[in-house]
Design a protein around this motif. Structure first.
Motif, PDB file in Angstrom:
ATOM      1  N   GLU A   1      37.460 123.475 102.540  1.00  0.00           N
ATOM      2  CA  GLU A   1      38.632 123.616 103.227  1.00  0.00           C
ATOM      3  C   GLU A   1      38.673 122.866 104.476  1.00  0.00           C
ATOM      4  O   GLU A   1      39.278 122.853 104.915  1.00  0.00           O
ATOM      5  CB  GLU A   1      38.175 124.977 103.335  1.00  0.00           C
ATOM      6  N   GLY A   2      37.678 122.207 104.854  1.00  0.00           N
ATOM      7  CA  GLY A   2      37.788 121.536 105.928  1.00  0.00           C
ATOM      8  C   GLY A   2      38.713 120.407 105.769  1.00  0.00           C
ATOM      9  O   GLY A   2      39.060 119.842 106.870  1.00  0.00           O
ATOM     10  N   ASP A   3      38.663 119.287 105.132  1.00  0.00           N
ATOM     11  CA  ASP A   3      39.475 118.579 104.637  1.00  0.00           C
ATOM     12  C   ASP A   3      41.063 119.084 104.725  1.00  0.00           C
ATOM     13  O   ASP A   3      41.172 118.024 105.569  1.00  0.00           O
ATOM     14  CB  ASP A   3      39.123 118.037 103.213  1.00  0.00           C
ATOM     15  N   ALA A   4      41.185 119.898 104.575  1.00  0.00           N
ATOM     16  CA  ALA A   4      42.661 120.740 104.300  1.00  0.00           C
ATOM     17  C   ALA A   4      42.616 120.920 105.936  1.00  0.00           C
ATOM     18  O   ALA A   4      43.854 120.715 106.729  1.00  0.00           O
ATOM     19  CB  ALA A   4      42.640 121.821 103.523  1.00  0.00           C
ATOM     20  N   GLU A   5      41.895 121.530 106.008  1.00  0.00           N
ATOM     21  CA  GLU A   5      41.948 121.541 108.101  1.00  0.00           C
ATOM     22  C   GLU A   5      42.127 120.583 108.368  1.00  0.00           C
ATOM     23  O   GLU A   5      43.176 120.496 109.678  1.00  0.00           O
ATOM     24  CB  GLU A   5      40.808 122.468 108.397  1.00  0.00           C
ATOM     25  N   LEU A   6      41.505 119.833 108.861  1.00  0.00           N
ATOM     26  CA  LEU A   6      41.441 118.477 108.940  1.00  0.00           C
ATOM     27  C   LEU A   6      42.931 117.699 108.781  1.00  0.00           C
ATOM     28  O   LEU A   6      43.710 117.136 109.922  1.00  0.00           O
ATOM     29  CB  LEU A   6      40.917 117.056 108.516  1.00  0.00           C
ATOM     30  N   ALA A   7      43.221 117.966 107.542  1.00  0.00           N
ATOM     31  CA  ALA A   7      44.809 117.225 107.262  1.00  0.00           C
ATOM     32  C   ALA A   7      45.725 117.555 107.831  1.00  0.00           C
ATOM     33  O   ALA A   7      46.744 117.117 108.804  1.00  0.00           O
ATOM     34  CB  ALA A   7      45.466 116.902 105.830  1.00  0.00           C
ATOM     35  N   VAL A   8      45.934 118.645 108.246  1.00  0.00           N
ATOM     36  CA  VAL A   8      47.208 119.517 109.338  1.00  0.00           C
ATOM     37  C   VAL A   8      46.364 119.064 111.219  1.00  0.00           C
ATOM     38  O   VAL A   8      47.355 118.847 111.589  1.00  0.00           O
ATOM     39  CB  VAL A   8      46.464 120.826 109.083  1.00  0.00           C
ATOM     40  N   ALA A   9      45.335 119.060 111.245  1.00  0.00           N
ATOM     41  CA  ALA A   9      45.957 118.711 112.169  1.00  0.00           C
ATOM     42  C   ALA A   9      45.586 117.203 112.578  1.00  0.00           C
ATOM     43  O   ALA A   9      46.171 117.462 113.913  1.00  0.00           O
ATOM     44  CB  ALA A   9      43.707 119.040 112.532  1.00  0.00           C
ATOM     45  N   VAL A  10      45.241 116.400 111.832  1.00  0.00           N
ATOM     46  CA  VAL A  10      46.599 114.593 111.819  1.00  0.00           C
ATOM     47  C   VAL A  10      47.504 114.916 111.625  1.00  0.00           C
ATOM     48  O   VAL A  10      48.087 114.490 112.690  1.00  0.00           O
ATOM     49  CB  VAL A  10      44.977 114.100 111.237  1.00  0.00           C
ATOM     50  N   ARG A  11      47.952 116.235 111.182  1.00  0.00           N
ATOM     51  CA  ARG A  11      49.273 115.946 110.641  1.00  0.00           C
ATOM     52  C   ARG A  11      50.016 116.576 111.935  1.00  0.00           C
ATOM     53  O   ARG A  11      51.232 116.514 112.343  1.00  0.00           O
ATOM     54  CB  ARG A  11      49.947 117.144 109.602  1.00  0.00           C
ATOM     55  N   ASP A  12      49.654 117.380 112.706  1.00  0.00           N
ATOM     56  CA  ASP A  12      50.586 118.579 113.741  1.00  0.00           C
ATOM     57  C   ASP A  12      50.076 117.481 115.485  1.00  0.00           C
ATOM     58  O   ASP A  12      50.708 118.270 116.074  1.00  0.00           O
ATOM     59  CB  ASP A  12      50.306 119.460 113.463  1.00  0.00           C
ATOM     60  N   ALA A  13      49.216 116.456 114.605  1.00  0.00           N
ATOM     61  CA  ALA A  13      47.982 116.398 116.280  1.00  0.00           C
ATOM     62  C   ALA A  13      49.837 115.787 117.419  1.00  0.00           C
ATOM     63  O   ALA A  13      50.922 114.847 116.993  1.00  0.00           O
ATOM     64  CB  ALA A  13      48.050 114.704 116.303  1.00  0.00           C
TER      65      ALA A  13
END
Length: 301
Positions: free
Chosen positions: A156-168
């Motif tokens: 779950e944390g890795d998925a949230e991190l991927a979203v943060a990187v993608r949407d930065a």
């Protein structure tokens, strides 16, 4: 949208809330404590009806400079306990944007506040975007650990991190962290980059609206666009190939691995290696012997 309470236009506060040019003149001629109180009120209680279309941060930042205003009130607002309870960007966005401009003008106190808030504040992503435009590499690298610590090391944390990187909004910190000498940081950010890139493709491919003709060639073209921008996309592109390529596409992929453009060749080699293709070892040897440096690196990775 919230409906801000606006003071009468004839008052100093009302002029500053409206962003009027004569508001600056009135502030500079008013008693300094009164002017700073009105300025702080505007910055801490965003007076704009729509912050997405009204740019007021530079106006207020310049007034802080003209008044030699301190940032104690802004600091207290950012680190108030309410920050944990209210994650709405409208509570802190204007203050962070003002700090960004002040940092550009050389206010080190504003820069330090942004760094602290990026490490500990709820609206950290906004602060990080401001720092991406103003901070040096060392300052941004120091934030890698506290920012990544926000995301648990689980799926779950890795998925949230991927979203943060993608949407930065500003990718500079994430690109810097992807090359961080600390392997634990670099590996995690690179993985998030790859997941985010693949997620973009999946969202596009699963769109309910009109869909472009995704194909092997489209994936290769996307990888080549990354090369032109200086961003290596062959790893996520290879994952995209897994989603779009069929048995009938193998010959095209093998040919790309043998003699394609840099982005296509790296992508094809990675894809064929993951697929344990019977020809991949010969293709890797050929790439290592004759390919340009990025292709060689992809071949031996």
């Amino acid at each position: 949208m919230f409906d801000p309470v606006i003071a009468p236009s004839g008052t100093l506060l009302g002029l500053l809330q409206r962003g009027r040019g004569d508001g600056t003149l009135h502030a500079l001629t008013a008693p300094r404590p009164e002017a700073l109180a009105a300025l702080n009120h505007c910055v801490l209680h965003d007076p704009r009806h729509d912050w997405q279309v009204e740019n007021r941060s530079l106006y207020y930042a310049r007034l802080y400079l003209d008044l030699a205003g301190g940032l104690d009130a802004v600091e207290a607002h950012l680190f108030d306990p309410e920050d944990v309870l209210n994650a709405d960007e409208s509570r802190t966005g204007l203050a962070l944007a003002v700090l960004g401009h002040l940092a550009s003008y050389g206010r080190t106190d504003a820069l330090e506040l942004l760094r602290r808030y990026a490490a500990h504040g709820v609206n950290w992503a906004w602060a990080l975007d401001e720092l991406a435009l103003r901070d040096d590499d060392a300052g941004l690298r120091a934030l890698a650990a506290p920012v990544l610590a926000r995301f648990p090391r689980d799926p779950e944390g890795d998925a949230e991190l991927a979203v943060a990187v993608r949407d930065a909004f500003e990718p500079r910190p994430w690109r810097l962290w992807a090359d961080d000498p600390r392997e634990s940081i670099a590996t995690r950010v690179r993985a998030a980059h790859e997941t985010g890139s693949f997620d973009r493709w999946q969202r596009q491919m699963n769109s309910t609206g009109p869909r472009p003709g995704w194909s092997v060639r489209a994936v290769f073209e996307w990888a080549e666009q990354g090369v032109e921008r200086g961003t290596a996309l062959h790893v996520p592109a290879a994952r995209c190939l897994t989603a779009v390529a069929g048995p009938e596409d193998r010959s095209e992929i093998v040919e790309a691995a043998r003699s394609g453009t840099e982005g296509a060749r790296c992508t094809a080699l990675h894809y064929l290696s993951d697929a344990n293709d019977p020809e991949v070892l010969d293709l890797i040897e050929g790439a290592a012997a004759t390919g340009p440096t990025p292709v060689v690196e992809a071949a031996v990775a």
